[in-house]
Write a protein that holds these residues in place. Sequence first.
Motif, PDB file in Angstrom:
ATOM      1  N   VAL A  90      15.043  28.744  29.402  1.00 42.93           N
ATOM      2  CA  VAL A  90      16.190  28.548  28.551  1.00 42.93           C
ATOM      3  C   VAL A  90      15.615  28.394  27.253  1.00 42.93           C
ATOM      4  CG1 VAL A  90      18.349  27.710  27.783  1.00 42.93           C
ATOM      5  CG2 VAL A  90      18.148  28.409  29.914  1.00 42.93           C
ATOM      6  N   SER A  91      14.790  27.144  27.268  1.00 45.64           N
ATOM      7  CA  SER A  91      14.181  26.578  26.165  1.00 45.64           C
ATOM      8  C   SER A  91      13.295  27.680  25.299  1.00 45.64           C
ATOM      9  CB  SER A  91      13.382  25.243  26.207  1.00 45.64           C
ATOM     10  OG  SER A  91      12.541  24.904  25.288  1.00 45.64           O
ATOM     11  N   ASN A  92      12.685  28.315  26.009  1.00 46.10           N
ATOM     12  CA  ASN A  92      11.640  29.533  25.686  1.00 46.10           C
ATOM     13  C   ASN A  92      12.690  30.573  24.789  1.00 46.10           C
ATOM     14  OD1 ASN A  92      10.667  32.281  26.411  1.00 46.10           O
ATOM     15  ND2 ASN A  92       8.755  30.935  26.164  1.00 46.10           N
ATOM     16  N   MET A  93      13.742  30.960  25.503  1.00 50.02           N
ATOM     17  CA  MET A  93      14.607  31.892  25.020  1.00 50.02           C
ATOM     18  C   MET A  93      15.232  31.581  23.587  1.00 50.02           C
ATOM     19  SD  MET A  93      18.271  33.192  26.866  1.00 50.02           S
ATOM     20  CE  MET A  93      19.021  31.818  25.985  1.00 50.02           C
ATOM     21  N   LYS A  94      15.495  30.154  23.543  1.00 45.46           N
ATOM     22  CA  LYS A  94      15.985  29.680  22.233  1.00 45.46           C
ATOM     23  C   LYS A  94      14.955  29.649  20.996  1.00 45.46           C
ATOM     24  CE  LYS A  94      19.790  26.982  23.907  1.00 45.46           C
ATOM     25  NZ  LYS A  94      20.168  25.496  24.147  1.00 45.46           N
ATOM     26  N   TRP A  95      13.867  29.464  21.214  1.00 44.62           N
ATOM     27  CA  TRP A  95      12.812  29.310  20.352  1.00 44.62           C
ATOM     28  C   TRP A  95      12.438  30.762  19.777  1.00 44.62           C
ATOM     29  CZ3 TRP A  95       7.872  31.198  19.943  1.00 44.62           C
ATOM     30  CH2 TRP A  95       7.146  30.989  21.076  1.00 44.62           C
ATOM     31  N   ARG A  96      12.578  31.588  20.853  1.00 44.40           N
ATOM     32  CA  ARG A  96      12.358  32.881  20.624  1.00 44.40           C
ATOM     33  C   ARG A  96      13.333  33.591  19.596  1.00 44.40           C
ATOM     34  NH1 ARG A  96       9.356  35.352  25.965  1.00 44.40           N
ATOM     35  NH2 ARG A  96       9.412  37.292  25.073  1.00 44.40           N
ATOM     36  N   LEU A 121      14.020  39.746  24.659  1.00 43.70           N
ATOM     37  CA  LEU A 121      14.111  38.320  24.403  1.00 43.70           C
ATOM     38  C   LEU A 121      14.341  37.524  25.774  1.00 43.70           C
ATOM     39  CD1 LEU A 121      15.094  36.581  21.250  1.00 43.70           C
ATOM     40  CD2 LEU A 121      15.340  35.602  23.332  1.00 43.70           C
ATOM     41  N   ILE A 122      15.593  37.845  26.495  1.00 47.18           N
ATOM     42  CA  ILE A 122      16.022  37.717  27.561  1.00 47.18           C
ATOM     43  C   ILE A 122      15.246  37.610  28.755  1.00 47.18           C
ATOM     44  CG2 ILE A 122      18.215  37.295  29.137  1.00 47.18           C
ATOM     45  CD1 ILE A 122      19.837  37.833  26.453  1.00 47.18           C
ATOM     46  N   GLN A 123      14.886  38.914  28.694  1.00 43.61           N
ATOM     47  CA  GLN A 123      14.017  39.562  29.844  1.00 43.61           C
ATOM     48  C   GLN A 123      12.782  38.843  29.899  1.00 43.61           C
ATOM     49  OE1 GLN A 123      14.271  43.728  29.582  1.00 43.61           O
ATOM     50  NE2 GLN A 123      16.061  43.584  31.080  1.00 43.61           N
ATOM     51  N   PRO A 177      21.572  30.600  32.963  1.00 44.04           N
ATOM     52  CA  PRO A 177      22.913  31.128  32.383  1.00 44.04           C
ATOM     53  C   PRO A 177      22.990  32.521  32.797  1.00 44.04           C
ATOM     54  CG  PRO A 177      21.388  30.575  30.627  1.00 44.04           C
ATOM     55  CD  PRO A 177      20.773  30.037  31.971  1.00 44.04           C
ATOM     56  N   SER A 178      24.146  33.005  32.760  1.00 51.67           N
ATOM     57  CA  SER A 178      24.369  34.453  32.986  1.00 51.67           C
ATOM     58  C   SER A 178      23.901  35.235  31.909  1.00 51.67           C
ATOM     59  CB  SER A 178      25.859  34.918  33.085  1.00 51.67           C
ATOM     60  OG  SER A 178      26.652  34.651  31.887  1.00 51.67           O
ATOM     61  N   TYR A 179      23.581  36.531  32.094  1.00 56.45           N
ATOM     62  CA  TYR A 179      22.950  37.391  30.993  1.00 56.45           C
ATOM     63  C   TYR A 179      23.989  37.231  29.675  1.00 56.45           C
ATOM     64  CZ  TYR A 179      20.791  41.162  28.419  1.00 56.45           C
ATOM     65  OH  TYR A 179      20.338  41.914  27.499  1.00 56.45           O
ATOM     66  N   ASN A 180      25.290  37.447  29.863  1.00 56.72           N
ATOM     67  CA  ASN A 180      26.019  37.687  28.675  1.00 56.72           C
ATOM     68  C   ASN A 180      26.195  36.056  28.103  1.00 56.72           C
ATOM     69  OD1 ASN A 180      26.898  40.168  29.136  1.00 56.72           O
ATOM     70  ND2 ASN A 180      28.936  39.442  30.452  1.00 56.72           N
ATOM     71  N   ALA A 181      26.146  35.052  28.772  1.00 52.17           N
ATOM     72  CA  ALA A 181      26.008  33.805  27.997  1.00 52.17           C
ATOM     73  C   ALA A 181      24.853  33.681  27.445  1.00 52.17           C
ATOM     74  CB  ALA A 181      26.072  32.617  29.264  1.00 52.17           C
ATOM     75  N   THR A 204      24.180  33.107  23.269  1.00 55.73           N
ATOM     76  CA  THR A 204      23.358  32.021  22.924  1.00 55.73           C
ATOM     77  C   THR A 204      22.272  32.494  21.569  1.00 55.73           C
ATOM     78  OG1 THR A 204      23.468  30.856  24.897  1.00 55.73           O
ATOM     79  CG2 THR A 204      21.669  30.166  23.552  1.00 55.73           C
ATOM     80  N   VAL A 205      21.692  33.690  22.063  1.00 55.37           N
ATOM     81  CA  VAL A 205      20.581  34.185  21.161  1.00 55.37           C
ATOM     82  C   VAL A 205      21.600  34.589  20.039  1.00 55.37           C
ATOM     83  CG1 VAL A 205      19.431  36.399  20.556  1.00 55.37           C
ATOM     84  CG2 VAL A 205      19.365  35.060  22.641  1.00 55.37           C
ATOM     85  N   GLU A 206      22.766  35.108  19.869  1.00 57.81           N
ATOM     86  CA  GLU A 206      23.536  35.610  18.718  1.00 57.81           C
ATOM     87  C   GLU A 206      23.704  34.318  17.988  1.00 57.81           C
ATOM     88  OE1 GLU A 206      26.749  37.674  20.269  1.00 57.81           O
ATOM     89  OE2 GLU A 206      25.508  39.413  20.840  1.00 57.81           O
ATOM     90  N   ARG A 207      24.311  33.172  18.576  1.00 55.50           N
ATOM     91  CA  ARG A 207      24.602  32.248  17.682  1.00 55.50           C
ATOM     92  C   ARG A 207      23.459  31.338  16.974  1.00 55.50           C
ATOM     93  NH1 ARG A 207      26.852  29.323  22.160  1.00 55.50           N
ATOM     94  NH2 ARG A 207      24.753  28.129  22.143  1.00 55.50           N
ATOM     95  N   ILE A 208      22.370  31.476  17.761  1.00 56.85           N
ATOM     96  CA  ILE A 208      21.185  30.783  17.023  1.00 56.85           C
ATOM     97  C   ILE A 208      21.026  31.672  15.939  1.00 56.85           C
ATOM     98  CG2 ILE A 208      18.863  30.499  17.389  1.00 56.85           C
ATOM     99  CD1 ILE A 208      19.262  29.611  20.310  1.00 56.85           C
ATOM    100  N   ARG A 209      20.825  32.931  16.038  1.00 59.39           N
ATOM    101  CA  ARG A 209      20.419  33.861  15.019  1.00 59.39           C
ATOM    102  C   ARG A 209      21.458  33.647  13.802  1.00 59.39           C
ATOM    103  NH1 ARG A 209      17.217  38.658  17.843  1.00 59.39           N
ATOM    104  NH2 ARG A 209      15.188  37.173  17.943  1.00 59.39           N
ATOM    105  N   GLN A 210      22.569  33.631  13.910  1.00 57.77           N
ATOM    106  CA  GLN A 210      23.695  33.380  13.118  1.00 57.77           C
ATOM    107  C   GLN A 210      23.659  32.012  12.008  1.00 57.77           C
ATOM    108  OE1 GLN A 210      27.428  33.890  14.784  1.00 57.77           O
ATOM    109  NE2 GLN A 210      27.225  35.974  15.125  1.00 57.77           N
ATOM    110  N   ARG A 211      23.218  30.944  13.054  1.00 55.76           N
ATOM    111  CA  ARG A 211      22.966  29.857  12.265  1.00 55.76           C
ATOM    112  C   ARG A 211      21.661  29.564  11.709  1.00 55.76           C
ATOM    113  NH1 ARG A 211      25.128  26.150  16.974  1.00 55.76           N
ATOM    114  NH2 ARG A 211      23.137  26.357  17.538  1.00 55.76           N
ATOM    115  N   GLY A 212      20.734  30.642  11.969  1.00 55.76           N
ATOM    116  CA  GLY A 212      19.558  30.155  11.448  1.00 55.76           C
ATOM    117  C   GLY A 212      18.802  28.862  11.926  1.00 55.76           C
ATOM    118  N   GLU A 213      19.243  28.413  12.928  1.00 51.86           N
ATOM    119  CA  GLU A 213      18.704  27.260  13.552  1.00 51.86           C
ATOM    120  C   GLU A 213      17.273  27.193  13.720  1.00 51.86           C
ATOM    121  OE1 GLU A 213      20.794  24.885  17.299  1.00 51.86           O
ATOM    122  OE2 GLU A 213      19.448  26.613  17.836  1.00 51.86           O
TER     123      GLU A 213
END
Length: 170
Positions: free
Chosen positions: A73-79, A90-92, A107-111, A115-124
């Motif tokens: 999950v951490s790897n997914m977030k930084w990607r 990215l999730i795969q 987490p489920s695929y949808n979740a 998460t990916v969308e939220r991170i990208r919107q925020r430019g975290e």
Amino acid sequence: MELIQSQKGKDLLLSGGYRYRKARTNTDGSVSWRCAETACRGRVKVSLENVVVNVTRQSHAPDPAKNEAKKSVSNMKWRAADTLEKPRQLIQGSTRGINLEASVHLPSYNASQRTVERIRQRGEVSCPNPGSVADINIPVALQVTSRNLNFLSWDSGQNDPHRIFMFGTK
Ligand SMILES: [Zn+2]
């Protein structure tokens, strides 16, 4: 031992199937970590040479499968923050090779997609401009190579006015 980021963006240390939160950096440059389970008194110390030393014993069984899932999950977030990969790819990519036991903690695929969308919107995880060398905080994602090898081999510390970082792999 590996470093990842928690849900809240804090550093987490994974070691021996346990998760640790950073407690403090010691004067000798080693770092003390305490078990992420609040009721547990398990502690380890990581030396400057990246050696993990047990300080206080754990009072419960390790959970390597859960750690494996947290790492993915951490790897997914930084990607999500640092690459332009499409969410599916990215999730795969970040869950590839994960075993069945660990996958139940994912987490489920949808979740994940949300998460990916939220991170990208925020430019975290954008790095703020540091005012001094003490302010430099290298994100976990940039402390490892794409093959997950340690890349930050030395940091003389926040208290060093002439702070030096060394980057490289063995
Ligand atoms: Zn513990």
